[in-house]
Design a protein around this motif. Structure first.
Motif, mmCIF file in Angstrom:
data_model
loop_
_atom_site.group_PDB
_atom_site.id
_atom_site.type_symbol
_atom_site.label_atom_id
_atom_site.label_comp_id
_atom_site.label_asym_id
_atom_site.label_seq_id
_atom_site.Cartn_x
_atom_site.Cartn_y
_atom_site.Cartn_z
ATOM 1 N N TYR A 30 0.818 -1.229 0.000
ATOM 2 C CA TYR A 30 0.000 0.000 0.000
ATOM 3 C C TYR A 30 0.853 1.283 0.000
ATOM 4 N N THR A 31 2.102 1.204 -0.385
ATOM 5 C CA THR A 31 2.898 2.435 -0.450
ATOM 6 C C THR A 31 2.452 3.325 -1.609
ATOM 7 N N SER A 32 1.917 2.725 -2.671
ATOM 8 C CA SER A 32 1.461 3.516 -3.809
ATOM 9 C C SER A 32 0.031 4.022 -3.634
ATOM 10 N N SER A 33 -0.779 3.285 -2.921
ATOM 11 C CA SER A 33 -2.182 3.671 -2.769
ATOM 12 C C SER A 33 -2.430 4.548 -1.548
ATOM 13 N N GLU A 34 -1.575 4.494 -0.549
ATOM 14 C CA GLU A 34 -1.761 5.302 0.659
ATOM 15 C C GLU A 34 -1.349 6.746 0.407
ATOM 16 N N CYS A 35 -2.173 7.674 0.840
ATOM 17 C CA CYS A 35 -1.874 9.096 0.668
ATOM 18 C C CYS A 35 -0.814 9.511 1.681
ATOM 19 N N SER A 36 0.235 10.159 1.214
ATOM 20 C CA SER A 36 1.329 10.572 2.097
ATOM 21 C C SER A 36 0.952 11.776 2.950
ATOM 22 N N SER A 37 -0.161 12.439 2.646
ATOM 23 C CA SER A 37 -0.580 13.612 3.418
ATOM 24 C C SER A 37 -1.575 13.268 4.519
ATOM 25 N N CYS A 38 -2.609 12.485 4.166
ATOM 26 C CA CYS A 38 -3.655 12.193 5.154
ATOM 27 C C CYS A 38 -3.735 10.723 5.523
ATOM 28 N N GLY A 39 -3.074 9.837 4.785
ATOM 29 C CA GLY A 39 -3.109 8.420 5.092
ATOM 30 C C GLY A 39 -4.281 7.677 4.502
ATOM 31 N N GLU A 40 -5.097 8.329 3.706
ATOM 32 C CA GLU A 40 -6.251 7.687 3.079
ATOM 33 C C GLU A 40 -5.789 6.734 1.975
ATOM 34 N N LYS A 80 -7.213 3.663 -4.127
ATOM 35 C CA LYS A 80 -6.919 2.565 -5.037
ATOM 36 C C LYS A 80 -6.760 3.102 -6.453
ATOM 37 N N LYS A 81 -5.783 2.571 -7.129
ATOM 38 C CA LYS A 81 -5.521 3.008 -8.501
ATOM 39 C C LYS A 81 -4.913 1.861 -9.288
ATOM 40 N N ALA A 82 -5.131 1.864 -10.588
ATOM 41 C CA ALA A 82 -4.554 0.856 -11.462
ATOM 42 C C ALA A 82 -3.082 1.161 -11.722
ATOM 43 N N LEU A 83 -2.380 0.172 -12.274
ATOM 44 C CA LEU A 83 -0.959 0.362 -12.544
ATOM 45 C C LEU A 83 -0.727 1.427 -13.607
ATOM 46 N N SER A 84 -1.702 1.617 -14.490
ATOM 47 C CA SER A 84 -1.554 2.611 -15.548
ATOM 48 C C SER A 84 -1.811 4.033 -15.056
ATOM 49 N N THR A 85 -2.401 4.171 -13.879
ATOM 50 C CA THR A 85 -2.661 5.498 -13.314
ATOM 51 C C THR A 85 -1.390 6.018 -12.665
ATOM 52 N N ARG A 86 -0.823 7.074 -13.232
ATOM 53 C CA ARG A 86 0.478 7.558 -12.786
ATOM 54 C C ARG A 86 0.383 8.791 -11.893
ATOM 55 N N THR A 87 -0.812 9.244 -11.589
ATOM 56 C CA THR A 87 -0.991 10.439 -10.762
ATOM 57 C C THR A 87 -1.820 10.078 -9.537
ATOM 58 N N HIS A 88 -1.351 10.511 -8.384
ATOM 59 C CA HIS A 88 -2.070 10.288 -7.130
ATOM 60 C C HIS A 88 -2.961 11.490 -6.844
ATOM 61 N N VAL A 89 -4.255 11.239 -6.753
ATOM 62 C CA VAL A 89 -5.237 12.292 -6.466
ATOM 63 C C VAL A 89 -6.046 11.847 -5.254
ATOM 64 N N CYS A 90 -6.014 12.646 -4.196
ATOM 65 C CA CYS A 90 -6.724 12.318 -2.964
ATOM 66 C C CYS A 90 -7.773 13.396 -2.686
ATOM 67 N N LYS A 91 -8.810 13.034 -1.917
ATOM 68 C CA LYS A 91 -9.869 13.975 -1.589
ATOM 69 C C LYS A 91 -9.413 15.071 -0.638
ATOM 70 N N CYS A 92 -8.232 14.873 -0.005
ATOM 71 C CA CYS A 92 -7.702 15.911 0.878
ATOM 72 C C CYS A 92 -7.044 17.037 0.088
#
Length: 396
Positions: free
Chosen positions: A317-327, A330-342
């Protein structure tokens, strides 16, 4: 233990004698393994005694140095003991039952059977195999070490020729001033790695660059008649190309790992299981070409040399966990951008590198072996003094 390698130069008869010595070492190892399968309640000392029995029965085995025969028996016992350890640990799947060696490429001498010249530019093998004096060429200088420090001498055969390796008993350590920097590394296929500072390193893809050349050389080998001289020449060219690629990977891993370790006091990286990852046939070639495991090995080695802390963290879960809020996002391998609701928006690998560093600092903080201020990496305050490094640290 340091290993220095030199290219060996000699005539055709000498290299024929080297091949004979390697075949004899393979024969001794396989004979010791056969002896173990027939007598399971034996130890490594019994295998060493069995080497004398082989020397009395076979003249070609007696021609090899006695300690070289013992070194071959030790190789057999190494495979046996590894099998025993895997059985005791109860690992799943195959336990690594010792197998007979079909294509050995090296023979190992201990403290006898060889004599190094005073100018350290040649070595003479004194057993009855007839190898004689070989000239050495390399970039290392053996004048700094005495012959008593050389514990093993290996003759290694590769596609580009015969090499002599010296195993020198010396502890390598270098002291450099701490700089208070910490870093987390997230390896990938698009970029070789992305660190917690947002810096990326390009993936060299050495195999991909020479893939067309390798395919052409493989077709040339397949078209030649088995056992012919032309097929042997074609195999030699193919082997040299693969050897060049492996050397490029090693050189890249060494230089990159040394630079990372010298620039940081703590390095956190993923504890990846490469053996399981390459089961994906779509990514196996790219994963092997990246050579992540070799990079990790050199990170740990230079960490011990420069007295830096290297921490292997759980990659879950190092790729799926948000580094700011911990949420968990989930994202596919082709998704290269992390977008969180925070509101956190960043590159996927950059987010993973920040999580890896956070876990590394948390692990080291619990063990109490490292004291660093992580504010420059993640904005968190540390409960210990900044830049303090204990001499007795726990290495990976």
């Amino acid at each position: 233990m340091l290993v220095f390698e030199f290219k060996a130069y000699g005539n055709k008869s000498q290299f024929t004698a080297v091949d004979e010595a390697i075949r004899t070492a393979q024969f001794v190892r396989n004979s010791c393994l056969r002896y173990w399968t027939e007598n399971k309640k034996i130890d490594k000392y019994d295998l060493n005694k069995y080497c004398a029995v082989l020397a009395s029965e076979f003249p070609f085995a007696d021609a090899l140095n006695s300690q070289a025969r013992q070194a071959s028996a030790e190789r057999a016992w190494s495979a046996i003991s590894r099998f025993y350890e895997n059985c005791k640990k109860g690992i799943s799947g195959k336990k690594g039952y010792p197998q007979f060696q079909k294509n050995c490429r090296s023979v190992e001498y201990k403290s006898t059977g060889w004599k190094l010249a005073t100018d350290r530019k040649s070595i003479k093998f004194t057993d009855k195999k007839g190898i004689g004096k070989l000239k050495l060429k390399g970039t290392r200088d053996l004048h700094f070490y005495s012959c008593s420090q050389i514990k093993r001498v290996r003759l290694v055969k590769r596609a580009s020729g015969v090499y002599v390796q010296f195993c020198i008993d010396v502890d390598r350590s270098e002291n450099i001033e701490p700089n208070g920097n910490t870093i987390g590394l997230d390896v990938g296929l698009k970029e070789y790695y992305t660190d917690s500072n947002g810096i990326t390193v390009e993936n060299p893809r050495f195999f991909r660059k020479y893939q067309k050349v390798i395919k052409r050389l493989q077709r040339r080998v397949s078209r030649r008649i088995k056992g012919s001289n032309n097929r042997g020449k074609a195999r030699q060219l193919l082997g040299k190309r693969h050897l060049k690629i492996s050397r490029q990977r090693k050189d890249h891993a060494i230089k990159l790992a040394r630079c990372v370790v010298q620039s940081n006091d703590l390095i956190a990286y993923e504890d990846l299981r490469i053996k399981n990852m390459v089961k994906n046939h779509c990514l196996a070639k790219s994963i092997n070409d990246a050579s992540w495991y070799q990079f990790r090995i050199w990170l740990e080695y230079f960490g011990k040399v420069f007295e830096r802390v290297t921490v292997a963290v759980n990659p879950a879960y190092t790729s799926s966990e948000c580094s700011s809020c911990g949420e968990i996002v989930k994202k596919a391998l082709s998704t290269r951008t992390h977008v969180c609701k925070c509101g956190c928006l960043m590159d996927r690998d950059f987010n993973a590198a920040r999580n890896i560093l956070s876990r590394g600092l948390g692990t080291v903080g619990h063990t109490g072996t490292f004291a660093l201020n992580a504010s420059n990496a993640l904005g968190d305050e540390s409960s210990t003094f900044a830049g303090e490094i204990l001499h007795q640290q726990v290495m990976s």
